[in-house]
Design an enzyme around this catalytic site. Structure first.
Site, PDB file in Angstrom:
ATOM      1  N   SER A 105      99.686  69.095  32.759  1.00  0.00           N
ATOM      2  CA  SER A 105      99.735  68.657  34.077  1.00  0.00           C
ATOM      3  C   SER A 105     101.472  68.940  34.406  1.00  0.00           C
ATOM      4  O   SER A 105     102.179  68.225  33.884  1.00  0.00           O
ATOM      5  CB  SER A 105      99.519  67.112  34.211  1.00  0.00           C
ATOM      6  OG  SER A 105     100.161  66.654  35.347  1.00  0.00           O
ATOM      7  N   HIS A 115      97.337  71.957  34.984  1.00  0.00           N
ATOM      8  CA  HIS A 115      96.527  70.993  35.985  1.00  0.00           C
ATOM      9  C   HIS A 115      97.694  70.596  36.949  1.00  0.00           C
ATOM     10  O   HIS A 115      98.622  70.168  36.595  1.00  0.00           O
ATOM     11  CB  HIS A 115      96.274  70.116  35.001  1.00  0.00           C
ATOM     12  CG  HIS A 115      95.669  68.671  35.383  1.00  0.00           C
ATOM     13  ND1 HIS A 115      94.214  68.287  35.888  1.00  0.00           N
ATOM     14  CD2 HIS A 115      96.215  67.612  36.197  1.00  0.00           C
ATOM     15  CE1 HIS A 115      94.106  67.362  36.338  1.00  0.00           C
ATOM     16  NE2 HIS A 115      95.220  66.760  36.685  1.00  0.00           N
ATOM     17  N   ASP A 147      98.352  68.530  40.206  1.00  0.00           N
ATOM     18  CA  ASP A 147      98.233  67.003  40.929  1.00  0.00           C
ATOM     19  C   ASP A 147      98.599  67.366  42.336  1.00  0.00           C
ATOM     20  O   ASP A 147      99.723  67.358  42.532  1.00  0.00           O
ATOM     21  CB  ASP A 147      99.007  66.068  40.095  1.00  0.00           C
ATOM     22  CG  ASP A 147      98.262  65.839  38.834  1.00  0.00           C
ATOM     23  OD1 ASP A 147      97.077  65.458  38.861  1.00  0.00           O
ATOM     24  OD2 ASP A 147      99.081  65.651  38.051  1.00  0.00           O
ATOM     25  N   MET A 178      98.849  65.257  45.673  1.00  0.00           N
ATOM     26  CA  MET A 178      98.782  63.809  46.388  1.00  0.00           C
ATOM     27  C   MET A 178      99.278  63.913  47.964  1.00  0.00           C
ATOM     28  O   MET A 178     100.071  64.839  48.270  1.00  0.00           O
ATOM     29  CB  MET A 178      99.751  62.988  45.567  1.00  0.00           C
ATOM     30  CG  MET A 178      99.434  62.925  44.182  1.00  0.00           C
ATOM     31  SD  MET A 178     100.241  61.696  43.189  1.00  0.00           S
ATOM     32  CE  MET A 178     100.004  62.262  41.461  1.00  0.00           C
ATOM     33  N   HIS A 214      93.609  68.963  40.994  1.00  0.00           N
ATOM     34  CA  HIS A 214      93.169  67.680  40.751  1.00  0.00           C
ATOM     35  C   HIS A 214      93.713  67.015  42.321  1.00  0.00           C
ATOM     36  O   HIS A 214      94.971  66.847  42.591  1.00  0.00           O
ATOM     37  CB  HIS A 214      93.860  66.945  39.850  1.00  0.00           C
ATOM     38  CG  HIS A 214      93.509  65.537  39.808  1.00  0.00           C
ATOM     39  ND1 HIS A 214      93.956  64.600  39.087  1.00  0.00           N
ATOM     40  CD2 HIS A 214      92.705  64.648  40.635  1.00  0.00           C
ATOM     41  CE1 HIS A 214      93.597  63.238  39.359  1.00  0.00           C
ATOM     42  NE2 HIS A 214      92.731  63.289  40.214  1.00  0.00           N
ATOM     43  N   MET A 228      94.052  64.328  44.682  1.00  0.00           N
ATOM     44  CA  MET A 228      94.164  62.939  45.292  1.00  0.00           C
ATOM     45  C   MET A 228      94.624  62.769  46.680  1.00  0.00           C
ATOM     46  O   MET A 228      95.663  62.266  46.987  1.00  0.00           O
ATOM     47  CB  MET A 228      95.168  62.325  44.184  1.00  0.00           C
ATOM     48  CG  MET A 228      94.740  62.162  42.651  1.00  0.00           C
ATOM     49  SD  MET A 228      96.106  61.997  41.565  1.00  0.00           S
ATOM     50  CE  MET A 228      96.471  63.805  41.314  1.00  0.00           C
ATOM     51  N   MET A 252      89.571  59.186  35.349  1.00  0.00           N
ATOM     52  CA  MET A 252      90.931  59.016  35.191  1.00  0.00           C
ATOM     53  C   MET A 252      91.103  57.683  34.419  1.00  0.00           C
ATOM     54  O   MET A 252      90.468  56.852  34.345  1.00  0.00           O
ATOM     55  CB  MET A 252      91.345  58.560  36.348  1.00  0.00           C
ATOM     56  CG  MET A 252      91.421  59.668  37.832  1.00  0.00           C
ATOM     57  SD  MET A 252      92.633  60.925  36.990  1.00  0.00           S
ATOM     58  CE  MET A 252      93.959  60.062  37.018  1.00  0.00           C
ATOM     59  N   ASP A 256      92.332  62.228  32.149  1.00  0.00           N
ATOM     60  CA  ASP A 256      93.904  62.368  32.688  1.00  0.00           C
ATOM     61  C   ASP A 256      94.695  60.866  32.800  1.00  0.00           C
ATOM     62  O   ASP A 256      93.931  60.087  33.581  1.00  0.00           O
ATOM     63  CB  ASP A 256      93.527  62.763  34.198  1.00  0.00           C
ATOM     64  CG  ASP A 256      94.672  63.182  34.758  1.00  0.00           C
ATOM     65  OD1 ASP A 256      95.982  63.161  34.424  1.00  0.00           O
ATOM     66  OD2 ASP A 256      94.753  63.714  35.892  1.00  0.00           O
TER      67      ASP A 256
HETATM   68  C1  DX5 Z   1      98.231  60.904  37.668  1.00  0.00           C
HETATM   69  C2  DX5 Z   1      97.928  62.289  37.565  1.00  0.00           C
HETATM   70  C3  DX5 Z   1      98.027  62.766  36.126  1.00  0.00           C
HETATM   71  C4  DX5 Z   1      99.280  62.561  35.584  1.00  0.00           C
HETATM   72  C5  DX5 Z   1      99.302  62.264  34.107  1.00  0.00           C
HETATM   73  O1  DX5 Z   1      98.029  60.337  38.905  1.00  0.00           O
HETATM   74  O2  DX5 Z   1      96.535  62.639  37.963  1.00  0.00           O
HETATM   75  O3  DX5 Z   1      97.656  64.118  35.985  1.00  0.00           O
HETATM   76  O4  DX5 Z   1     100.311  63.744  35.783  1.00  0.00           O
HETATM   77  O5  DX5 Z   1     100.614  62.083  33.571  1.00  0.00           O
HETATM   78  P1  DX5 Z   1     100.649  61.519  31.972  1.00  0.00           P
HETATM   79  O6  DX5 Z   1     100.106  62.400  31.129  1.00  0.00           O
HETATM   80  O7  DX5 Z   1     102.226  61.361  32.070  1.00  0.00           O
HETATM   81  O8  DX5 Z   1     100.054  59.858  32.108  1.00  0.00           O
HETATM   82 ZN    ZN Z   2      95.817  64.922  37.480  1.00  0.00          ZN
END
Ligand code: DX5
Ligand code: ZN
Length: 238
Positions: free
Chosen positions: A19, A44, A46, A48, A78, A80, A160, A195
């Protein structure tokens, strides 16, 4: 890595999804090359939007840069975000391989939300693999209605194990009941991803629940020995 990863093949060992949220954004491509060279199987990303979660992160421009500089990397996005449907075409054009959206922005969980079938069809038509994501507070009782009808059309389900929004949080083992629910019902061609809070310890519990794709941000990018972390995640089922 030789050739593009095919998610529909059962992996011989759990896959490692790095990630990039915990990468050094000033050295993004070098950081990604480093973890890919050390054995990470996919990146991966993320995304947002400041609404579904408070944070704002990255979008199509970052995907385009990753694709340009890392032509062989499998790019797992991913989303969000409240409106994943707005990003399917632009993410595919930018070079994303995979697009995961949350059940929490879809019917029947959200009365006026998206129709998952329509999103899945659009994602596939755009040439990407499709995934659905479940947040920790979303109860196992709703999985039958929210996920069940789509299990055979998806390439991946993401459970999650922290509340989404940022890296570096603590793994929530109680979500593994939902991972087991998916594991018992999925076909061979669908991957089960987790995740949040995954490290060299928590990965074992996840693997025992059937998880075969481990997302890791802080435990990987923050480690002095990143290869040792990737190796441990690959070995989590053994
Ligand atoms: C959280 C993200 C994750 C995050 C994981 O909202 O979707 O992908 O980057 O981070 P770690 O592995 O540090 O928990
Ligand atoms: Zn993620």
């Amino acid at each position: 890595m030789c050739g593009m990863l095919d998610l529909t093949n059962i992996p011989p060992q759990p896959l490692v999804a790095a990630s990039i949220l915990s990468a050094d954004f000033g050295y993004m491509i070098d950081s990604c090359k480093d973890v890919l060279d050390k054995g990470a199987d996919l990146l991966h990303i993320d995304v947002m939007d400041g609404h579904f979660v408070p944070n704002l992160t990255m979008g199509a421009d970052m995907i385009r840069a990753l694709r340009q500089h890392l032509p062989q990397a499998y790019l797992d996005t991913h989303l969000m975000v409240e409106h994943p449907g707005d990003y399917i075409a632009s993410f595919a054009a930018a070079g994303a391989n995979h697009f995961s959206f949350h059940v929490e922005v879809c019917k029947p969980f959200k009365t006026h939300g998206y129709d998952p079938r329509k999103l899945i069809d659009e994602i596939h038509a755009a040439g990407m693999d499709a995934g659905m994501v479940v947040n920790p507070p979303t109860p196992p009782e709703v999985l039958e209605a929210c996920l069940g009808p789509y299990l055979h059309d998806l390439q991946l389900v993401l459970i999650m194990s922290v509340n989404p929004g940022r890296s570096g949080q603590t793994f929530m083992p109680e979500v593994l009941d939902k991972a087991r629910w998916v594991d018992q019902r999925r076909g061979e061609r669908i991957r089960l991803q987790i995740d949040g809070g995954i490290n060299t310890q928590t990965c074992r519990e996840a693997a025992a629940a059937g998880v075969d794709v481990m997302v890791t941000a802080s435990a990987l990018f923050g480690a002095a020995d990143r290869k040792a972390v990737i190796d441990a995640l690959h070995a989590s089922a053994s």
